[in-house]
Design a protein around this motif. Sequence first.
Motif, mmCIF file in Angstrom:
data_model
loop_
_atom_site.group_PDB
_atom_site.id
_atom_site.type_symbol
_atom_site.label_atom_id
_atom_site.label_comp_id
_atom_site.label_asym_id
_atom_site.label_seq_id
_atom_site.Cartn_x
_atom_site.Cartn_y
_atom_site.Cartn_z
ATOM 1 N N TYR A 57 3.475 11.897 3.541
ATOM 2 C CA TYR A 57 3.796 10.587 2.969
ATOM 3 C C TYR A 57 4.685 10.804 1.750
ATOM 4 O O TYR A 57 4.207 10.958 0.614
ATOM 5 N N LYS A 131 5.711 -2.121 9.000
ATOM 6 C CA LYS A 131 5.102 -2.523 7.723
ATOM 7 C C LYS A 131 5.932 -3.644 7.090
ATOM 8 O O LYS A 131 7.140 -3.499 6.895
ATOM 9 N N PHE A 135 5.693 -0.621 -0.094
ATOM 10 C CA PHE A 135 4.844 -0.153 -1.201
ATOM 11 C C PHE A 135 5.753 0.263 -2.362
ATOM 12 O O PHE A 135 6.241 1.386 -2.413
ATOM 13 N N TYR A 173 -0.246 -1.194 2.349
ATOM 14 C CA TYR A 173 0.043 -2.168 1.288
ATOM 15 C C TYR A 173 -0.049 -3.611 1.813
ATOM 16 O O TYR A 173 -0.320 -4.530 1.050
ATOM 17 N N PHE A 198 -4.130 5.073 0.630
ATOM 18 C CA PHE A 198 -4.168 4.790 -0.804
ATOM 19 C C PHE A 198 -4.173 6.128 -1.543
ATOM 20 O O PHE A 198 -4.217 7.196 -0.934
ATOM 21 N N ASN A 199 -4.110 6.069 -2.844
ATOM 22 C CA ASN A 199 -3.909 7.276 -3.656
ATOM 23 C C ASN A 199 -5.022 7.383 -4.692
ATOM 24 O O ASN A 199 -5.936 6.554 -4.736
ATOM 25 N N TYR A 235 1.749 13.668 -2.324
ATOM 26 C CA TYR A 235 1.043 12.385 -2.436
ATOM 27 C C TYR A 235 -0.408 12.676 -2.071
ATOM 28 O O TYR A 235 -0.686 13.152 -0.968
HETATM 29 O O1 LIG Z 1 -1.632 -0.536 -2.325
HETATM 30 C C1 LIG Z 1 -1.874 0.611 -2.688
HETATM 31 O O2 LIG Z 1 -2.465 0.849 -3.723
HETATM 32 C C2 LIG Z 1 -1.446 1.769 -1.867
HETATM 33 C C3 LIG Z 1 -0.492 1.382 -0.793
HETATM 34 C C4 LIG Z 1 0.094 2.536 -0.084
HETATM 35 O O3 LIG Z 1 -0.168 3.661 -0.379
HETATM 36 C C5 LIG Z 1 0.989 2.298 1.025
HETATM 37 O O4 LIG Z 1 1.329 1.161 1.316
HETATM 38 O O5 LIG Z 1 1.377 3.281 1.672
#
Ligand SMILES: O=C(O)CCC(=O)C(=O)O
Length: 295
Positions: A57, A131, A135, A173, A198-199, A235
Amino acid sequence: MAVQAESLGNKFKIALLQVSVGADKQANLSLARKKIEEAHANEAKLVMLPECFNCPYDNKCFPEYAEEVPEVGTKLGDFKPGSTVEMLQNAAAEHSLYVVGGSIPEISEGKVYNTSVSVSPTGTIVAKHRKVHLFDIDVPGGIRFMESEVLSAGNSLTTFEVGGMKIGVAICYDVRFPELSLLLSGRGAKLLCIPGAFNMTTGPAHWELLMRARALDNQMYVAACSPARDPDGSYVAWGHSMVCNPWGMVIAEADESEQILYSEIDLERLSEVRQSIPVTKQKRSDLYSVTVSDF
Ligand SMILES: O=C(O)CCC(=O)C(=O)O
């Protein structure tokens, strides 16, 4: 022989494949395929992969790893041998199950998208979701990521049908925009599949809250599948793939390591929740409504 959609019935098992993702695309594909086989052996009828399961990612990687993705209706054998989508089609057909193929970078007419394809037990493409919400965030002291520097956004919402029930697809996202899941549930989706990653900044704060909120808002199942965490990756994914039920509870949750998360979708429970708290019927559509351009 292929499982007929109807045979999923009111209760069926799903599997979220929280796989590790590295720089070696072929290794990512082999791992995904192996995990699909394992989930099948454990009687899952629908399996889901994470966001970006064939590619790190990372904006730098998306154009390099991007592949063409065929349209809905494309059958097994009609698409490029050796491609990621062909692997998904073969795996779905071989094991007679539905595959929600996480997401992969897609190249189309010079643009790159973050795209999820879903495949039926006969290996036919039944859904393709690009998508919709890119993001782009900048959290001081936390994380900055700008998908829009490289990716283009999709322009439509996505559901597919499994034996009379609808399944919605959104990517990561996208979950932050409640109107989207509201519209998918309005279209009949009872299960929302969200490949996500998510992170370490937003994961602990928002991942569970958002998944539970969407499940409760819409009295639907929400299944969110993340890659496993690689602390050395560019990431670092939060992990914690999870399934929430229409009552808004987490009914299955992974930690951050590589694993398969199993859960049950129970449509009788969903009906019970919708009957006991009938918010959909109680909406004041004379006062407000949410509309969408592609419906
Ligand atoms: O919304 C977030 O905090 C993470 C979103 C994300 O990592 C993504 O859309 O790939």
